[in-house]
Design a protein around this motif. Sequence first.
Motif, mmCIF file in Angstrom:
data_model
loop_
_atom_site.group_PDB
_atom_site.id
_atom_site.type_symbol
_atom_site.label_atom_id
_atom_site.label_comp_id
_atom_site.label_asym_id
_atom_site.label_seq_id
_atom_site.Cartn_x
_atom_site.Cartn_y
_atom_site.Cartn_z
ATOM 1 N N TYR A 132 -4.198 -4.009 4.606
ATOM 2 C CA TYR A 132 -4.050 -3.746 3.180
ATOM 3 C C TYR A 132 -3.048 -2.615 3.008
ATOM 4 O O TYR A 132 -2.849 -1.813 3.910
ATOM 5 N N TYR A 133 -2.465 -2.557 1.822
ATOM 6 C CA TYR A 133 -1.635 -1.426 1.489
ATOM 7 C C TYR A 133 -1.857 -1.056 0.033
ATOM 8 O O TYR A 133 -2.407 -1.838 -0.754
ATOM 9 N N SER A 134 -1.406 0.146 -0.299
ATOM 10 C CA SER A 134 -1.573 0.646 -1.658
ATOM 11 C C SER A 134 -0.296 1.359 -2.077
ATOM 12 O O SER A 134 0.200 2.227 -1.355
ATOM 13 N N MET A 135 0.207 0.975 -3.236
ATOM 14 C CA MET A 135 1.428 1.598 -3.747
ATOM 15 C C MET A 135 1.129 2.885 -4.503
ATOM 16 O O MET A 135 2.015 3.724 -4.666
ATOM 17 N N ASN A 136 -0.097 3.027 -4.987
ATOM 18 C CA ASN A 136 -0.475 4.235 -5.715
ATOM 19 C C ASN A 136 -1.954 4.150 -6.057
ATOM 20 O O ASN A 136 -2.633 3.171 -5.711
ATOM 21 N N VAL A 137 -2.450 5.136 -6.744
ATOM 22 C CA VAL A 137 -3.864 5.171 -7.118
ATOM 23 C C VAL A 137 -4.223 3.907 -7.902
ATOM 24 O O VAL A 137 -3.482 3.486 -8.786
ATOM 25 N N GLU A 138 -5.333 3.302 -7.508
ATOM 26 C CA GLU A 138 -5.873 2.100 -8.150
ATOM 27 C C GLU A 138 -4.985 0.870 -7.981
ATOM 28 O O GLU A 138 -5.200 -0.142 -8.659
ATOM 29 N N VAL A 139 -4.014 0.912 -7.097
ATOM 30 C CA VAL A 139 -3.142 -0.235 -6.845
ATOM 31 C C VAL A 139 -3.221 -0.595 -5.369
ATOM 32 O O VAL A 139 -2.724 0.154 -4.515
ATOM 33 N N THR A 140 -3.887 -1.711 -5.060
ATOM 34 C CA THR A 140 -3.992 -2.140 -3.664
ATOM 35 C C THR A 140 -3.596 -3.607 -3.558
ATOM 36 O O THR A 140 -3.760 -4.377 -4.511
ATOM 37 N N ASP A 141 -3.079 -3.977 -2.383
ATOM 38 C CA ASP A 141 -2.656 -5.363 -2.151
ATOM 39 C C ASP A 141 -2.976 -5.772 -0.737
ATOM 40 O O ASP A 141 -3.027 -4.930 0.177
ATOM 41 N N LYS A 142 -3.169 -7.069 -0.568
ATOM 42 C CA LYS A 142 -3.468 -7.609 0.748
ATOM 43 C C LYS A 142 -2.218 -7.618 1.621
ATOM 44 O O LYS A 142 -1.121 -7.914 1.153
ATOM 45 N N GLY A 143 -2.438 -7.319 2.890
ATOM 46 C CA GLY A 143 -1.389 -7.486 3.872
ATOM 47 C C GLY A 143 -1.531 -8.831 4.539
ATOM 48 O O GLY A 143 -1.953 -9.812 3.905
ATOM 49 N N ASP A 144 -1.237 -8.879 5.809
ATOM 50 C CA ASP A 144 -1.261 -10.147 6.530
ATOM 51 C C ASP A 144 -2.648 -10.590 6.985
ATOM 52 O O ASP A 144 -2.896 -11.778 7.117
ATOM 53 N N VAL A 145 -3.535 -9.622 7.227
ATOM 54 C CA VAL A 145 -4.846 -9.957 7.783
ATOM 55 C C VAL A 145 -5.966 -9.248 7.024
ATOM 56 O O VAL A 145 -6.722 -8.454 7.583
ATOM 57 N N PRO A 146 -6.156 -9.542 5.733
ATOM 58 C CA PRO A 146 -7.125 -8.800 4.934
ATOM 59 C C PRO A 146 -8.574 -9.295 5.045
ATOM 60 O O PRO A 146 -9.499 -8.598 4.596
ATOM 61 N N GLU A 147 -8.784 -10.471 5.635
ATOM 62 C CA GLU A 147 -10.131 -11.065 5.628
ATOM 63 C C GLU A 147 -11.116 -10.164 6.362
ATOM 64 O O GLU A 147 -10.882 -9.749 7.501
ATOM 65 N N GLY A 148 -12.234 -9.899 5.706
ATOM 66 C CA GLY A 148 -13.287 -9.090 6.305
ATOM 67 C C GLY A 148 -13.159 -7.610 6.031
ATOM 68 O O GLY A 148 -13.988 -6.817 6.510
ATOM 69 N N TYR A 149 -12.158 -7.229 5.279
ATOM 70 C CA TYR A 149 -11.917 -5.810 4.977
ATOM 71 C C TYR A 149 -11.843 -5.578 3.478
ATOM 72 O O TYR A 149 -11.486 -6.463 2.719
ATOM 73 N N LYS A 150 -12.182 -4.368 3.087
ATOM 74 C CA LYS A 150 -11.967 -3.910 1.723
ATOM 75 C C LYS A 150 -11.356 -2.529 1.776
ATOM 76 O O LYS A 150 -11.539 -1.799 2.749
ATOM 77 N N VAL A 151 -10.657 -2.165 0.716
ATOM 78 C CA VAL A 151 -10.101 -0.821 0.603
ATOM 79 C C VAL A 151 -10.290 -0.345 -0.829
ATOM 80 O O VAL A 151 -10.593 -1.129 -1.725
ATOM 81 N N SER A 152 -10.096 0.944 -1.017
ATOM 82 C CA SER A 152 -10.066 1.497 -2.368
ATOM 83 C C SER A 152 -9.101 2.662 -2.387
ATOM 84 O O SER A 152 -8.849 3.296 -1.360
ATOM 85 N N ARG A 153 -8.541 2.939 -3.549
ATOM 86 C CA ARG A 153 -7.615 4.069 -3.678
ATOM 87 C C ARG A 153 -7.933 4.760 -5.004
ATOM 88 O O ARG A 153 -7.277 4.583 -6.013
ATOM 89 N N LYS A 154 -8.952 5.578 -4.944
ATOM 90 C CA LYS A 154 -9.395 6.298 -6.150
ATOM 91 C C LYS A 154 -8.653 7.633 -6.309
ATOM 92 O O LYS A 154 -8.565 8.171 -7.419
#
Lengths: 108, 113
Positions: free
Chosen positions: B47-69
Amino acid sequence: RKEVEQDPGPFNVPEGATVAFNCTYSNSASQSFFWYRQDCRKEPKLLMSVYSSGNEDGRFTAQLNRASQYISLLIRDSKLSDSATYLCVVNIGNQFYFGTGTSLTVIP
Amino acid sequence: EAQVTQNPRYLITVTGKKLTVTCSQNMNHEYMSWYRQDPGLGLRQIYYSMNVEVTDKGDVPEGYKVSRKEKRNFPLILESPSPNQTSLYFCASGGGAGYNEQFFGPGTRLTVL
């Protein structure tokens, strides 16, 4: 098909030798290009960015050929401390794609 | 000192037991990302995040979660870990869109039994 392909090596070269690594990428929309260095199971660290005009940093020279979609890294006058894995990295949009790395061992 | 920190550095757990790997950077970087590294496969972006509250899937996101508070933190959450998530995980941060250098944390070696 992998976005980035590298010859895994290993490359074993004597001190003082010149060694070159190549890397190919599959997506013509690739925007930015980098070489990272990774020591055994440690974090990758940026070695150098790669620009279309080619760029040099001391003993290291990087080249980009957009027409053929490959990137190269040349290391001159190899030092023992150059022993590491070299990762080719391509950026497309906001994502990064890493090659599997090329292992270099410089022998005394 | 400018750095990316990850915790824990090593973790052995069992299948199905939720876990969180923390990542923090002190460089005020907008871009943060998680990777896993497996032999023969190289680093793959989760996963990657461009900024707070903005996250996007990368190549292998299955089974993972992220947050950017918050800008500095980007935790990786495995809700129900499985053995195929055994890997070396790296967090990274960078100064802007994908054109810039990324700084990596020291890595987290995860084993799921």
